[in-house]
Design a protein around this motif. Structure first.
Motif, PDB file in Angstrom:
ATOM      1  N   ARG A 244       3.924  14.474  -7.140  1.00  0.00           N
ATOM      2  CA  ARG A 244       4.545  13.780  -9.253  1.00  0.00           C
ATOM      3  C   ARG A 244       4.740  12.781  -9.321  1.00  0.00           C
ATOM      4  N   TYR A 245       4.973  12.484  -7.856  1.00  0.00           N
ATOM      5  CA  TYR A 245       6.172  10.818  -8.027  1.00  0.00           C
ATOM      6  C   TYR A 245       4.807  10.312  -8.143  1.00  0.00           C
ATOM      7  N   TRP A 246       3.318  10.490  -7.266  1.00  0.00           N
ATOM      8  CA  TRP A 246       2.665   9.078  -7.414  1.00  0.00           C
ATOM      9  C   TRP A 246       1.454   9.792  -8.446  1.00  0.00           C
ATOM     10  N   ARG A 247       1.964  10.779  -9.283  1.00  0.00           N
ATOM     11  CA  ARG A 247       1.625  11.034 -10.434  1.00  0.00           C
ATOM     12  C   ARG A 247       1.756  10.171 -11.126  1.00  0.00           C
ATOM     13  N   LYS A 248       2.903  10.172 -11.827  1.00  0.00           N
ATOM     14  CA  LYS A 248       3.616   8.799 -12.190  1.00  0.00           C
ATOM     15  C   LYS A 248       2.830   7.810 -12.301  1.00  0.00           C
ATOM     16  N   VAL A 249       2.927   7.639 -10.684  1.00  0.00           N
ATOM     17  CA  VAL A 249       2.647   5.325 -10.473  1.00  0.00           C
ATOM     18  C   VAL A 249       0.705   5.658 -10.884  1.00  0.00           C
ATOM     19  N   VAL A 250       0.202   6.300 -10.479  1.00  0.00           N
ATOM     20  CA  VAL A 250      -1.847   6.758 -11.053  1.00  0.00           C
ATOM     21  C   VAL A 250      -1.560   6.454 -12.497  1.00  0.00           C
TER      22      VAL A 250
ATOM     23  N   GLN B 294      -3.440   5.691  -0.923  1.00  0.00           N
ATOM     24  CA  GLN B 294      -3.530   5.002  -1.683  1.00  0.00           C
ATOM     25  C   GLN B 294      -4.704   4.101  -1.725  1.00  0.00           C
ATOM     26  N   ALA B 295      -5.847   4.448  -0.899  1.00  0.00           N
ATOM     27  CA  ALA B 295      -7.207   3.660  -1.466  1.00  0.00           C
ATOM     28  C   ALA B 295      -7.305   4.565  -1.793  1.00  0.00           C
ATOM     29  N   ILE B 296      -7.356   6.203  -1.896  1.00  0.00           N
ATOM     30  CA  ILE B 296      -8.174   7.355  -2.951  1.00  0.00           C
ATOM     31  C   ILE B 296      -7.541   7.145  -4.504  1.00  0.00           C
ATOM     32  N   LEU B 297      -6.699   6.898  -4.398  1.00  0.00           N
ATOM     33  CA  LEU B 297      -5.845   6.879  -5.596  1.00  0.00           C
ATOM     34  C   LEU B 297      -5.826   5.743  -6.237  1.00  0.00           C
TER      35      LEU B 297
ATOM     36  N   ASP C 199       3.864  -0.058  -5.318  1.00  0.00           N
ATOM     37  CA  ASP C 199       2.676   0.944  -5.637  1.00  0.00           C
ATOM     38  C   ASP C 199       1.470   1.263  -6.825  1.00  0.00           C
ATOM     39  N   ILE C 200       2.337   0.671  -7.855  1.00  0.00           N
ATOM     40  CA  ILE C 200       1.477   0.087  -8.984  1.00  0.00           C
ATOM     41  C   ILE C 200       0.391  -0.619  -8.891  1.00  0.00           C
ATOM     42  N   ALA C 201       1.194  -1.567  -8.089  1.00  0.00           N
ATOM     43  CA  ALA C 201       0.321  -3.335  -7.901  1.00  0.00           C
ATOM     44  C   ALA C 201      -1.313  -2.255  -7.163  1.00  0.00           C
TER      45      ALA C 201
END
Length: 449
Positions: free
Chosen positions: A96-102, A183-186, A160-162
């Motif tokens: 859920r966290y990384w979906r918001k970051v993406v 992070q590379a995949i995202l 993370d966003i950067a």
């Protein structure tokens, strides 16, 4: 009851939804600035419909990136060997966290674009070491955006966003922490060379607004068949543990269509000779108009400069005498230089740098101020990725697809001259072309020897 879900009608994706947290990002000054940055610079002088902005493109990238994220992280689409090396896929809070970051990174991936996008970024218009990716990082890390990241639920880490917004290649230059495999995949989901949402949206959006069919492909099928995969075994039987984005075999034709669409759009639209000369005239004007011939890199200063201010300066200068007025009128009065030469396969067989030879000779004949050259090329992109075959094995895409193995390079070599000497230049080139190209080749050999 306060509404938490909002939507915008979009020409490409019908509706784009976002929540109240994301609305804070969209309402910020850096993001609203994108309403005034043309996606395709001055392409509307050639294709009148190309007036769309970085604003709606960034919304579209968020929409597509979210769809990709949902597909590749869905439990039914995650293979056991991938789960073993990416524990992030097994933690719901983490997902859920990384979906918001993406979604945030996709929104912000173009914040750093200069007026008229890529047209304003070349020819020393930024200090050494600066480009739009670095400016994007500056915006994401700015005090205004940091306040937004901290106010979100949950708060998002700016780095993370950067990382996801610019990817490993650019991020490694300006971000201290190392990119993890996850992070590379995202980042690949957003700005990847093969499956990036950025590429998908700009091809679909640009072709729609321009009115051509070149950029269309089945992005629904493509996204539905994307997977996180381990690379195929190497020739000696080894296998890398590092996962990457790949595709199911059933989506292979969709990615072929995407890469062919990219080639066609560069060949027919982005590399169009009149579009390119307007970019050159714009840069000539900006060098004279900007303080010290460069755009500012301070965030507050950059917020004040968009296409609006440059267009106003062009129109004002066109009413005045002097060099700045003459440069402005190349654009305002459509007095652009005309192409007298373009890349020719027969010439390349004689001299691989035929365009440079003609440019040099034309500059000597008609004066350097009356001649411009434009050379550029775009390769087929990263077409080597893992494919999940129907029997469950992982195979290289280049093994399965001759099309991907032979995606052509889009390349241009143009020589332009001032309209006032165009007729003489065409006649001169017709009489001297072969001699110029051959002589330049011989001189080049002598110089090497």
């Amino acid at each position: 009851m306060v509404k938490n879900t909002h939507e915008i009608r979009d020409a490409i994706h019908t509706f784009i939804q976002f929540d109240s947290d994301e609305r804070k990002i969209i309402d910020s000054r850096p993001f609203q600035r994108l309403r005034h940055i043309n996606q395709l610079a001055m392409t509307d002088l050639v294709y009148p419909g190309a007036t769309h902005k970085r604003f709606e493109h960034s919304l579209g990238v968020m929409h597509l990136a979210d769809r990709i994220y949902g597909v590749v992280t869905h439990p039914e689409n995650v293979r056991p060997e991938v789960s073993e090396v990416l524990p992030e896929l097994s933690n719901e809070d983490n997902l859920r966290y990384w979906r918001k970051v993406v979604r945030a990174a996709a929104l912000c991936h173009d914040l750093g674009h200069l007026p008229f996008s890529h047209a304003g970024e070349k020819e020393g218009l930024l200090p050494n070491g600066w480009n739009h990716e670095r400016l994007t990082l500056e915006f994401i890390r700015s005090d205004e955006m940091r306040d937004i990241w901290e106010a979100l639920t949950p708060p998002l880490r700016p780095d993370d966003i950067a990382k996801l917004a610019v990817g490993p290649k650019e991020g490694a230059k300006y971000i201290d922490s190392v990119f993890t495999d996850w992070q590379a995949i995202l980042a690949d989901i957003i700005v990847g060379d093969a499956f990036g949402a950025d590429r998908m949206d700009y091809l679909l959006r640009d072709s729609h607004h321009i009115g051509v069919a070149y950029g269309k492909f089945d992005h629904y099928r493509l996204i539905d068949t994307l997977r996180i995969l381990r690379p195929p075994p190497t020739e000696n039987g080894g296998q890398s543990q590092e996962p990457t984005l790949g595709i199911e075999e059933g989506g292979l034709h969709s990615i072929e269509s995407l890469l062919l669409a990219r080639y066609a759009m560069f060949s027919q639209v982005y590399f169009h000779r009149v579009r390119r000369i307007y970019d050159i005239h714009l840069r000539d004007f900006l060098k004279e108009w900007l303080c010290n011939g460069q755009f500012p890199t301070a965030i507050e200063d950059l917020l004040k400069v968009t296409d609006v201010e440059v267009t106003q300066a062009l129109r004002q200068a066109s009413l005045e005498n002097g060099n700045l007025g003459a440069l402005a009128n190349r654009i305002i009065d459509r007095q652009h230089f005309k192409a007298i030469y373009q890349r020719n396969p027969d010439d390349l067989k004689v001299n691989s740098d035929a365009a440079q030879a003609i440019y040099t000779a034309a500059s000597e004949e008609f004066g350097a101020e009356n001649v411009r050259k434009d050379q550029d090329r775009k390769g087929g992109g990263d077409s080597n990725f893992p494919v999940l075959s129907r029997d469950g094995s992982i195979i290289s895409s280049l093994t399965l697809s001759q099309i991907l193995e032979n995606i052509p390079e889009a390349a241009i070599d143009y020589v332009f001259v001032d309209p006032k000497c165009r007729i003489d230049a065409i006649k001169w080139l017709k009489e001297n072309r072969r001699n110029i190209i051959e002589s330049a080749k011989e001189e080049g050999h002598e110089a090497v020897e």
